[in-house]
Every structure is written in structure tokens, then in C-alpha cells.
Design a protein around this motif. Structure first.
Motif, PDB file in Angstrom:
ATOM      1  N   LEU A  39       0.957  -1.066  -0.013  1.00  0.00           N
ATOM      2  CA  LEU A  39      -0.176  -0.002   0.072  1.00  0.00           C
ATOM      3  C   LEU A  39       0.917   1.265  -0.029  1.00  0.00           C
ATOM      4  O   LEU A  39       0.420   2.390  -0.649  1.00  0.00           O
ATOM      5  CB  LEU A  39      -0.874   0.095   1.093  1.00  0.00           C
ATOM      6  N   GLU A  40       1.875   1.400   0.696  1.00  0.00           N
ATOM      7  CA  GLU A  40       2.813   2.437   0.702  1.00  0.00           C
ATOM      8  C   GLU A  40       3.497   2.600  -0.639  1.00  0.00           C
ATOM      9  O   GLU A  40       3.572   3.725  -1.008  1.00  0.00           O
ATOM     10  CB  GLU A  40       3.902   2.339   1.828  1.00  0.00           C
ATOM     11  N   LYS A  41       3.993   1.648  -1.302  1.00  0.00           N
ATOM     12  CA  LYS A  41       4.422   1.730  -2.684  1.00  0.00           C
ATOM     13  C   LYS A  41       3.455   2.263  -3.625  1.00  0.00           C
ATOM     14  O   LYS A  41       3.694   3.184  -4.318  1.00  0.00           O
ATOM     15  CB  LYS A  41       4.753   0.511  -3.122  1.00  0.00           C
ATOM     16  N   LYS A  42       2.121   1.791  -3.365  1.00  0.00           N
ATOM     17  CA  LYS A  42       1.072   2.382  -4.210  1.00  0.00           C
ATOM     18  C   LYS A  42       0.751   4.028  -4.094  1.00  0.00           C
ATOM     19  O   LYS A  42       0.635   4.751  -4.740  1.00  0.00           O
ATOM     20  CB  LYS A  42      -0.142   1.772  -3.909  1.00  0.00           C
ATOM     21  N   MET A  43       0.943   4.294  -2.691  1.00  0.00           N
ATOM     22  CA  MET A  43       0.812   5.769  -2.354  1.00  0.00           C
ATOM     23  C   MET A  43       1.808   6.563  -2.857  1.00  0.00           C
ATOM     24  O   MET A  43       1.626   7.696  -3.310  1.00  0.00           O
ATOM     25  CB  MET A  43       0.909   5.677  -0.813  1.00  0.00           C
ATOM     26  N   VAL A  44       3.235   6.305  -3.072  1.00  0.00           N
ATOM     27  CA  VAL A  44       4.218   6.799  -3.466  1.00  0.00           C
ATOM     28  C   VAL A  44       4.053   7.102  -4.955  1.00  0.00           C
ATOM     29  O   VAL A  44       4.065   8.164  -5.448  1.00  0.00           O
ATOM     30  CB  VAL A  44       5.605   6.271  -3.347  1.00  0.00           C
ATOM     31  N   VAL A  45       3.494   6.051  -5.956  1.00  0.00           N
ATOM     32  CA  VAL A  45       3.122   6.287  -7.034  1.00  0.00           C
ATOM     33  C   VAL A  45       1.900   7.232  -7.470  1.00  0.00           C
ATOM     34  O   VAL A  45       2.226   8.045  -8.230  1.00  0.00           O
ATOM     35  CB  VAL A  45       2.664   4.763  -7.638  1.00  0.00           C
ATOM     36  N   GLN A  46       1.105   6.763  -6.678  1.00  0.00           N
ATOM     37  CA  GLN A  46      -0.144   7.943  -6.836  1.00  0.00           C
ATOM     38  C   GLN A  46       0.325   9.489  -6.426  1.00  0.00           C
ATOM     39  O   GLN A  46      -0.223  10.219  -7.303  1.00  0.00           O
ATOM     40  CB  GLN A  46      -1.216   7.465  -5.806  1.00  0.00           C
ATOM     41  N   ASN A  47       0.946   9.559  -5.430  1.00  0.00           N
ATOM     42  CA  ASN A  47       1.858  11.026  -5.202  1.00  0.00           C
ATOM     43  C   ASN A  47       2.521  11.543  -6.342  1.00  0.00           C
ATOM     44  O   ASN A  47       2.182  12.816  -6.895  1.00  0.00           O
ATOM     45  CB  ASN A  47       2.651  10.944  -3.766  1.00  0.00           C
ATOM     46  N   ARG A  48       3.329  10.811  -6.887  1.00  0.00           N
ATOM     47  CA  ARG A  48       4.103  11.188  -8.130  1.00  0.00           C
ATOM     48  C   ARG A  48       3.020  11.467  -9.134  1.00  0.00           C
ATOM     49  O   ARG A  48       3.340  12.508  -9.909  1.00  0.00           O
ATOM     50  CB  ARG A  48       4.891  10.068  -8.545  1.00  0.00           C
ATOM     51  N   GLN A  49       2.198  10.736  -9.436  1.00  0.00           N
ATOM     52  CA  GLN A  49       1.167  10.939 -10.528  1.00  0.00           C
ATOM     53  C   GLN A  49       0.478  12.087 -10.535  1.00  0.00           C
ATOM     54  O   GLN A  49       0.079  13.070 -11.122  1.00  0.00           O
ATOM     55  CB  GLN A  49       0.150   9.776 -10.802  1.00  0.00           C
ATOM     56  N   MET A  50       0.219  12.493  -8.967  1.00  0.00           N
ATOM     57  CA  MET A  50      -0.827  13.771  -8.813  1.00  0.00           C
ATOM     58  C   MET A  50       0.011  14.880  -8.979  1.00  0.00           C
ATOM     59  O   MET A  50      -0.449  16.010  -9.282  1.00  0.00           O
ATOM     60  CB  MET A  50      -1.422  13.626  -7.286  1.00  0.00           C
ATOM     61  N   GLU A  51       1.272  14.801  -8.528  1.00  0.00           N
ATOM     62  CA  GLU A  51       2.091  16.058  -8.600  1.00  0.00           C
ATOM     63  C   GLU A  51       2.263  16.437 -10.426  1.00  0.00           C
ATOM     64  O   GLU A  51       2.412  17.583 -10.575  1.00  0.00           O
ATOM     65  CB  GLU A  51       3.585  15.496  -8.101  1.00  0.00           C
ATOM     66  N   LEU A  52       2.468  15.401 -11.033  1.00  0.00           N
ATOM     67  CA  LEU A  52       2.327  15.619 -12.450  1.00  0.00           C
ATOM     68  C   LEU A  52       1.256  16.474 -13.034  1.00  0.00           C
ATOM     69  O   LEU A  52       1.222  17.251 -13.751  1.00  0.00           O
ATOM     70  CB  LEU A  52       2.638  14.315 -13.239  1.00  0.00           C
ATOM     71  N   VAL A  53      -0.066  15.602 -12.390  1.00  0.00           N
ATOM     72  CA  VAL A  53      -1.366  16.313 -12.781  1.00  0.00           C
ATOM     73  C   VAL A  53      -1.432  17.841 -12.269  1.00  0.00           C
ATOM     74  O   VAL A  53      -1.795  18.632 -13.104  1.00  0.00           O
ATOM     75  CB  VAL A  53      -2.560  15.375 -12.417  1.00  0.00           C
ATOM     76  N   LYS A  54      -0.940  17.985 -11.241  1.00  0.00           N
ATOM     77  CA  LYS A  54      -0.864  19.658 -10.766  1.00  0.00           C
ATOM     78  C   LYS A  54      -0.126  20.159 -11.398  1.00  0.00           C
ATOM     79  O   LYS A  54      -0.425  21.583 -11.418  1.00  0.00           O
ATOM     80  CB  LYS A  54      -0.597  19.339  -9.205  1.00  0.00           C
ATOM     81  N   THR A  55       1.202  19.983 -11.569  1.00  0.00           N
ATOM     82  CA  THR A  55       2.109  20.857 -12.624  1.00  0.00           C
ATOM     83  C   THR A  55       1.529  21.143 -14.017  1.00  0.00           C
ATOM     84  O   THR A  55       1.448  22.153 -14.475  1.00  0.00           O
ATOM     85  CB  THR A  55       3.394  20.002 -12.837  1.00  0.00           C
ATOM     86  N   ASP A  56       0.739  20.106 -14.510  1.00  0.00           N
ATOM     87  CA  ASP A  56       0.026  20.352 -15.789  1.00  0.00           C
ATOM     88  C   ASP A  56      -0.933  21.108 -15.650  1.00  0.00           C
ATOM     89  O   ASP A  56      -1.375  22.114 -16.414  1.00  0.00           O
ATOM     90  CB  ASP A  56      -0.499  19.125 -16.426  1.00  0.00           C
ATOM     91  N   LEU A  57      -1.639  21.299 -14.298  1.00  0.00           N
ATOM     92  CA  LEU A  57      -2.768  22.115 -14.324  1.00  0.00           C
ATOM     93  C   LEU A  57      -2.527  23.406 -13.979  1.00  0.00           C
ATOM     94  O   LEU A  57      -3.203  24.385 -14.576  1.00  0.00           O
ATOM     95  CB  LEU A  57      -3.798  21.618 -12.966  1.00  0.00           C
ATOM     96  N   ALA A  58      -1.393  23.667 -13.501  1.00  0.00           N
ATOM     97  CA  ALA A  58      -0.953  25.088 -13.101  1.00  0.00           C
ATOM     98  C   ALA A  58      -0.550  25.813 -14.496  1.00  0.00           C
ATOM     99  O   ALA A  58      -0.590  26.809 -14.693  1.00  0.00           O
ATOM    100  CB  ALA A  58       0.184  24.816 -12.190  1.00  0.00           C
ATOM    101  N   SER A  59       0.179  24.861 -15.476  1.00  0.00           N
ATOM    102  CA  SER A  59       0.557  25.553 -16.466  1.00  0.00           C
ATOM    103  C   SER A  59      -0.564  25.758 -17.605  1.00  0.00           C
ATOM    104  O   SER A  59      -0.633  26.916 -18.256  1.00  0.00           O
ATOM    105  CB  SER A  59       1.642  24.560 -17.094  1.00  0.00           C
TER     106      SER A  59
END
Length: 431
Positions: free
Chosen positions: A265-285
Motif C-alpha cells: 500500500l505504501e508503494k502504491k501511495m508513492v506512485v499515486q503521489n508522483r502521478q498527482m504532482e504531475l497532474v498538478k504541474t500540468d494544471l498550473a501550466s
């Protein structure tokens, strides 16, 4: 509650929470639980051959793969008495021949019969446990000849004691001799009981100290039965120790499964956080472009929805990890409770055994005084043991072996089996 039944409850509770585990974990715990439910505390009697008048407990359980749970057959699960013809009559399974077979052989036959009669695809699991052995019989020169319940530690001496000892004479002239021999016989029985209690107390102390071996009590030094008594207690201790180890091992395996789930579960959370950061970056741009009217608002809304979904999944993963950690802590508490319950059970058993030993010592002292009084009150009985042709009991056992009745010469410490007939006769030693 014994440790066996305590862990049985733990295993059942785990089955009720099986939806928290992965499929392979549920299956592993299911198999372990089935073994616990169908294992008899009297596994050491596995080679015992059943016979008429034996009372047995029968359980039939089947694993339902589609439901992921066990199904018990209550119509068959019950207590039964083996008939005089040696058969068992069971619902669905029909009439089965049980005499001359072990409990495992009968259990296998029941399982196959139920499968065939009910048309089951999978072979069910059946267990047969001896609840009450067929009785033994005492005849001859005893006070109360007749039928008596069998005990796994039954010897000729114990059987004769249950029958009241040697038949008492009505001749008044033999009163002191009779009193002496009655007191002496009771004294001998109490000595055997005391030795057994001493061996039991030594075993309990060894378990409390987590010792690997049992120290033979000094009071048993030189006793011819000491080795047999200590060997029996060693077997009891080994069986109980192995049972506790099995239960602790199952809890450790459960903790390992949950800990592995936490890591995943912790590994999945790390992957999910990374994906969310990418989406947030895209959203900001894209947000700055949307402010200038260069990007349609629907694109912006899609990215915001994606971020919200990812945040929800992160919360779900975090909740699942928290639950798994709680289960790890519970398994650790269960292991601690198991150890504490075992110590409490041993402490209670020690107190009970010590009380029985104290009572036994008081009775021994009383019978010593009675023997001394018999000799003092009748000077002619002072040489009773040495000069008088004192009565000596002679024992034999009538036993059925492979369908043939045989009479076997026996001693006081000869171990009996269910269905034995103990014959007691009187012989006189030469004066």
C-alpha cells in the motif's frame, strides 16, 4: 478456557474478517483453521481400536470454495455410542462398521460415505474423537464386583481400588488383620496417587519456567514407576508446548501477511503521489493559459477532476494501510494474550495439584496411624506381615485380542485397556 479452545476462537474471528486479506491469505488461514477445528486434543490415542460401548463425537466440515468459508453438517455432527454389533448409525452416511478400526479410519469412511450419498464434488473433512471409552469389569474376591468407567491411566491396582479392595471377612477373629490390610491397601493406593501428583507438579513447574526437560522430584528417587510417570508427563508437556508454538506461528504468519500488505500500500501511495504532482504541474501550466483564453475551460475542469480523484484514492490507500497496521497490532496482542492465558492456566493447575497433594499427604498420615493402631491394639497381629500366612491377591485379565478371548496373568501396575475384565483371586504365602 484451555489454550486450544482460545485459539480456536481466534481462528474463527480471522475467518469472519477474511475480506481484509488477499485471496491466497484467506485460503492459507482457512486451511490452518480447518486443521484446528478438526484436531482432537486426544491425538495420542490415534492407534486406539474402537469397540462396542465406546462413545464418540463426530464432526463433518466442508470447505465452500465459492463462498470462501467452512460449512458444518449439523445433522451429522453429534455424539454417538457404538452399538453392541460394533456399528455406528449416522444420518446421510448410513450404518458404518466401527469396531476394530481407529478413529482416523472411521472418519475417512464417514467422509467418503457422505460424499457419495449426497453427491458432493469435494470430499468433506470428518473427525472422530473418543469421548468415553467402553468400561472395564472387575470380578472375584473384591468388595464391589461389577462395571466401572475406564480411565486412560487405569491399572489393575486402580481397578481393584474402585471395586473396594479385597472382600472383607465377617469373622470377628480376623477383625484386626482385616483392618490392617484395608489400611495398608488404601495406603498403597495413596502412595501411587501421591507419586503421580508429584510428577504432575514437576511438569507444571517446568512449563512455568519454560524448561526443556522435567526435573524428577527427589521424592520419586528409587521408585520403580518413576521413569514411567516422568515419561508420561514429558509427553504431556511436549504436546502442550507444540500446540502453543503452532498457535504463535499462525499469528506470526498473519502479522507477516499484513506487514506485506502495508508495504504494498505504501508503494502504491508513492506512485499515486508522483502521478498527482504531475497532474498538478500540468494544471498550473494550463491555468495561466486559461486565464488568457488560450485553453478551453473543459480541459481545465478535466484536470481538476483528475486531481480530486487521485486525492480520494490516496485517502483510500491511507485508510487501508491504517487498518492493516491495526491488524498487525491486534495479532501481537493476541500472541501476548495467548502467553498470559497459558501462564494463568498453569498457575491454576499448580494450585489445584498442590491442594490435591496436600490432601493426599494428610490421608497418608491417617492410614499410617490406622495401621499402627491395628498392630498396637492386637499384639498377635504384630508379626502379621512376616509370620502370618497373609492373603496375597492374584490378578489376571480377560482380554479380547483380534477377536480371540485370552486370559493374561497380570500385576498391580499392569495397564488396562477398555473392555478388560480383571479377575481377582486370593492365594496364601507359605508361613
Amino acid at each position: 478456557m484451555s489454550t486450544y479452545y482460545a485459539f480456536r476462537e481466534i481462528a474463527l474471528s480471522l475467518l469472519e474478517r477474511r475480506h481484509l486479506l488477499r485471496p491466497f491469505a484467506r485460503f492459507a488461514i482457512g486451511i490452518a483453521t480447518l486443521q484446528l477445528l478438526l484436531t482432537s486434543p486426544y491425538a495420542s490415542a490415534a492407534d486406539y481400536k474402537l469397540g462396542p460401548m465406546d462413545k464418540v463425537s463426530i464432526k463433518v466440515v466442508q470447505w465452500q470454495t465459492a463462498e470462501g468459508a467452512f460449512r458444518e453438517w449439523p445433522a451429522i455432527t453429534n455424539t454417538y455410542m457404538i452399538s453392541s454389533s460394533g456399528s455406528l448409525s449416522l444420518p446421510f452416511a448410513g450404518e458404518l462398521q466401527a469396531a476394530g478400526k481407529t478413529t482416523q479410519e472411521v472418519a475417512t469412511e464417514i467422509a467418503h460415505s457422505v460424499q457419495q450419498k449426497l453427491g458432493l464434488i469435494d470430499l468433506p473433512e470428518a473427525s472422530v474423537e473418543v469421548l468415553e471409552f467402553r468400561p472395564i469389569f472387575v470380578s472375584g474376591v473384591v468388595q464391589l464386583p461389577g462395571k466401572y468407567p475406564f480411565d486412560p491411566e487405569m491399572t489393575v491396582l486402580k481397578a481393584v481400588s474402585l471395586a473396594g479392595g479385597m472382600r472383607r471377612s465377617t469373622d470377628e477373629g480376623q477383625r484386626f488383620e482385616r483392618d490392617f490390610f484395608n489400611a495398608e491397601g488404601s495406603y498403597v493406593v495413596l502412595v501411587a496417587e501421591r507419586n503421580r501428583l508429584l510428577a504432575t507438579l514437576a511438569r507444571i513447574q517446568a512449563e512455568l519456567e519454560n524448561a526443556k526437560t522435567i526435573k524428577t522430584p527427589s521424592e520419586l528417587a528409587g521408585d520403580p514407576q518413576a521413569d514411567a510417570l516422568m515419561s508420561a508427563e514429558e509427553e504431556i508437556m511436549s504436546s502442550k508446548t507444540n500446540s502453543v508454538k503452532l498457535q504463535l506461528s499462525a499469528l506470526d504468519e498473519l502479522k507477516t501477511l499484513y506487514e506485506a500488505e502495508i508495504v504494498s500500500l505504501e508503494k502504491k501511495m508513492v506512485v499515486q503521489n508522483r502521478q498527482m504532482e504531475l497532474v498538478k504541474t500540468d494544471l498550473a501550466s494550463i491555468g495561466s493559459l486559461a486565464d488568457r483564453g488560450l485553453v478551453v475551460n473543459s480541459r481545465l475542469m478535466d484536470l481538476k477532476t483528475t486531481v480530486a480523484d487521485m486525492e480520494g484514492k490516496l485517502l483510500d490507500l491511507d485508510t487501508a494501510a491504517l487498518r492493516a497496521k491495526q491488524e498487525v497490532n491486534k495479532a501481537a496482542r493476541d500472541a501476548t494474550d495467548l502467553e498470559n492465558d497459558r501462564k494463568a492456566e498453569l498457575a491454576l493447575e499448580k494450585r489445584t495439584t498442590q491442594a490435591a497433594l496436600d490432601e493426599n499427604n494428610l490421608k497418608l498420615a491417617m492410614y499410617k496411624k490406622l495401621m499402627a493402631e491395628a498392630l498396637v491394639s492386637a499384639p498377635e497381629a504384630a508379626g502379621l506381615a512376616a509370620s502370618v500366612a497373609a492373603p496375597v491377591l492374584r490378578y489376571s485379565i480377560v482380554r479380547t485380542i483380534k477377536g480371540t478371548t485370552q486370559e493374561i496373568t497380570a500385576q498391580e501396575n499392569t495397564v488396562l485397556v477398555p473392555g478388560d475384565v480383571v479377575k481377582v483371586a486370593v492365594a496364601r504365602n507359605p508361613s
